[in-house]
Design a protein around this motif. Structure first.
Motif, mmCIF file in Angstrom:
data_model
loop_
_atom_site.group_PDB
_atom_site.id
_atom_site.type_symbol
_atom_site.label_atom_id
_atom_site.label_comp_id
_atom_site.label_asym_id
_atom_site.label_seq_id
_atom_site.Cartn_x
_atom_site.Cartn_y
_atom_site.Cartn_z
ATOM 1 N N TYR A 100 0.837 -1.197 0.000
ATOM 2 C CA TYR A 100 0.000 0.000 0.000
ATOM 3 C C TYR A 100 0.875 1.251 0.000
ATOM 4 N N PHE A 101 0.240 2.395 -0.244
ATOM 5 C CA PHE A 101 1.041 3.631 -0.325
ATOM 6 C C PHE A 101 0.332 4.750 0.444
ATOM 7 N N LYS A 102 0.323 5.951 -0.073
ATOM 8 C CA LYS A 102 -0.091 7.140 0.679
ATOM 9 C C LYS A 102 -1.519 7.045 1.221
ATOM 10 N N LYS A 103 -2.456 6.646 0.385
ATOM 11 C CA LYS A 103 -3.869 6.640 0.789
ATOM 12 C C LYS A 103 -4.074 5.794 2.035
ATOM 13 N N GLU A 104 -3.570 4.556 2.011
ATOM 14 C CA GLU A 104 -3.772 3.648 3.137
ATOM 15 C C GLU A 104 -2.977 4.085 4.359
ATOM 16 N N ALA A 105 -1.744 4.560 4.147
ATOM 17 C CA ALA A 105 -0.912 4.987 5.280
ATOM 18 C C ALA A 105 -1.569 6.135 6.041
ATOM 19 N N ILE A 106 -2.121 7.087 5.314
ATOM 20 C CA ILE A 106 -2.789 8.227 5.943
ATOM 21 C C ILE A 106 -4.072 7.780 6.637
ATOM 22 N N SER A 107 -4.820 6.900 6.010
ATOM 23 C CA SER A 107 -6.061 6.401 6.605
ATOM 24 C C SER A 107 -5.779 5.646 7.902
ATOM 25 N N PHE A 108 -4.772 4.756 7.886
ATOM 26 C CA PHE A 108 -4.393 4.019 9.096
ATOM 27 C C PHE A 108 -4.000 4.990 10.217
ATOM 28 N N ALA A 109 -3.181 5.964 9.868
ATOM 29 C CA ALA A 109 -2.671 6.899 10.873
ATOM 30 C C ALA A 109 -3.803 7.693 11.518
ATOM 31 N N TRP A 110 -4.709 8.186 10.692
ATOM 32 C CA TRP A 110 -5.817 8.990 11.222
ATOM 33 C C TRP A 110 -6.707 8.160 12.143
ATOM 34 N N GLU A 111 -7.033 6.954 11.712
ATOM 35 C CA GLU A 111 -7.892 6.100 12.532
ATOM 36 C C GLU A 111 -7.226 5.759 13.862
ATOM 37 N N LEU A 112 -5.936 5.473 13.828
ATOM 38 C CA LEU A 112 -5.238 5.081 15.059
ATOM 39 C C LEU A 112 -5.177 6.227 16.065
ATOM 40 N N VAL A 128 3.008 18.466 5.108
ATOM 41 C CA VAL A 128 3.338 17.662 3.931
ATOM 42 C C VAL A 128 4.491 18.344 3.193
ATOM 43 N N TYR A 129 5.153 17.587 2.344
ATOM 44 C CA TYR A 129 6.233 18.152 1.532
ATOM 45 C C TYR A 129 5.655 19.201 0.581
ATOM 46 N N GLN A 130 6.379 20.235 0.343
ATOM 47 C CA GLN A 130 5.883 21.401 -0.396
ATOM 48 C C GLN A 130 5.352 21.076 -1.796
ATOM 49 N N ASP A 131 5.846 19.998 -2.426
ATOM 50 C CA ASP A 131 5.394 19.661 -3.774
ATOM 51 C C ASP A 131 4.416 18.490 -3.804
ATOM 52 N N ASP A 132 3.995 18.019 -2.630
ATOM 53 C CA ASP A 132 3.182 16.798 -2.571
ATOM 54 C C ASP A 132 1.683 17.131 -2.585
ATOM 55 N N ASP A 133 1.164 17.383 -3.781
ATOM 56 C CA ASP A 133 -0.270 17.681 -3.931
ATOM 57 C C ASP A 133 -1.138 16.495 -3.517
ATOM 58 N N GLU A 134 -0.667 15.275 -3.812
ATOM 59 C CA GLU A 134 -1.453 14.082 -3.524
ATOM 60 C C GLU A 134 -1.672 13.915 -2.016
ATOM 61 N N ALA A 135 -0.595 14.068 -1.238
ATOM 62 C CA ALA A 135 -0.726 13.905 0.218
ATOM 63 C C ALA A 135 -1.672 14.948 0.802
ATOM 64 N N GLU A 136 -1.550 16.197 0.353
ATOM 65 C CA GLU A 136 -2.448 17.238 0.856
ATOM 66 C C GLU A 136 -3.896 16.907 0.517
ATOM 67 N N SER A 137 -4.142 16.443 -0.702
ATOM 68 C CA SER A 137 -5.496 16.103 -1.124
ATOM 69 C C SER A 137 -6.072 14.978 -0.267
ATOM 70 N N GLU A 146 -6.730 24.637 6.303
ATOM 71 C CA GLU A 146 -5.903 25.575 7.059
ATOM 72 C C GLU A 146 -5.030 24.895 8.112
ATOM 73 N N ARG A 147 -5.276 23.602 8.404
ATOM 74 C CA ARG A 147 -4.434 22.897 9.357
ATOM 75 C C ARG A 147 -3.527 21.879 8.668
ATOM 76 N N ILE A 148 -3.377 22.040 7.346
ATOM 77 C CA ILE A 148 -2.436 21.229 6.572
ATOM 78 C C ILE A 148 -1.381 22.179 6.011
ATOM 79 N N LEU A 149 -0.163 22.040 6.463
ATOM 80 C CA LEU A 149 0.910 22.973 6.101
ATOM 81 C C LEU A 149 1.907 22.317 5.150
ATOM 82 N N ARG A 150 2.355 23.090 4.159
ATOM 83 C CA ARG A 150 3.391 22.609 3.239
ATOM 84 C C ARG A 150 4.745 23.166 3.679
#
Length: 284
Positions: A100-112, A128-137, A146-150
């Motif tokens: 798995y990659f970003k989607k699942e890792a973020i979902s697991f982290a938030w739920e935990l 998130v990394y300044q160029d990482d549009d996918e992670a921010e999305s 406003e609580r997601i910073l690059r």
């Protein structure tokens, strides 16, 4: 909640999601001359990330003993000065080797952090990394924009050393309140103890060598949650030194110098001694 419960909850959560529990590797890396000490949970999986070693599982979870007293990740000069930096610490982590990659890792982290550890959502911040549009999305599913910073590479691009697997990362912070720093300018602008990072999600995509940077065979996941920091947050204290992990050590130091435990914890030299005693014990 005791530190042992936090460790167990983390490992059980990921085992229930098809992660294989892997024991901590030694503090001195085996067969890796690029590091003096194991400085992160992913060190024992380095060859797996690089595609050089195939394991009988594609998901793993561990509680890794780590030492940071030199090299790229060096917290030695901060020990005792802050409430959150140590030479020795335990890193809780979940790993995906091309599964798995970003989607699942973020979902697991938030739920935990929200459903298992019951941290208040309004106290959490994301970087998130300044160029990482996918992670921010992906994070916008759980957090207001406003609580997601690059932030730049210094804060949100992780690598184990000067060479080796690396990639952009996303960090979860918790606001410990204005009493620690009322006019704090915020994450990325201040290194006080008000906003502390509790979990780093690394999106392993590249390998950095002396010849340059190349893509890894498979995009993977490497995360790291400091047990000491999460214990402090779950126990409602603003210093790692006030958790059950350090209580016996400060009890002994306080007795030896004839002070109360609270007085002793407030003394920077005592915090240094406590940290170093713990580190030396595990190094031995």
């Amino acid at each position: 909640m005791l530190s042992s419960e936090i460790r167990s909850l983390f490992i059980r959560y990921f085992k229930e999601r098809e992660h294989t529990e892997v024991p901590s590797s030694p503090l001195v890396p085996q067969g890796d001359p690029s590091l003096i000490c194991t400085n992160a949970g992913m060190v024992q999986f380095k060859s797996t990330f690089l595609g050089e070693e195939k394991r009988p599982y594609v998901r793993a979870v561990s509680s890794q003993k780590c030492m940071r007293a030199g090299g790229k990740h060096n917290d030695l000069d901060q020990v005792g000065k802050t409430a959150r930096h140590h030479t020795f610490f335990e890193m809780l982590g979940n790993f995906s080797f091309g599964d798995y990659f970003k989607k699942e890792a973020i979902s697991f982290a938030w739920e935990l952090v929200t459903d298992v550890f019951h941290l208040q959502k309004e106290r959490l911040w994301i970087t998130v990394y300044q160029d990482d549009d996918e992670a921010e999305s992906l994070w916008k599913r759980y957090m207001p924009k406003e609580r997601i910073l690059r932030l730049g590479a210094k804060d949100n691009f992780w690598q184990m050393g000067e060479t080796g697997p690396c990639g952009p990362c996303s960090e979860i912070f918790i606001d410990q309140g204005e009493t620690l720093h009322a006019n704090c300018p915020g994450i990325g602008f201040c290194d006080c103890d008000r906003y502390i990072e509790i979990w780093n999600l690394v999106f392993m995509q590249y390998n950095k060598s002396l010849a340059g940077t190349t893509s890894l065979p498979n995009p993977s996941i490497d995360t790291g949650m400091g047990l000491e920091r999460m214990t402090a947050v779950c126990q409602g204290v603003t210093s790692n030194y006030k958790t059950d992990l350090f209580a016996p050590i400060f009890g002994a130091i306080a007795q030896s110098i004839g002070r109360s435990i609270d007085e002793t914890i407030d003394m920077m030299p005592a915090r240094v001694v406590a940290d170093h005693l713990r580190a030396m014990t595990f190094l031995i």
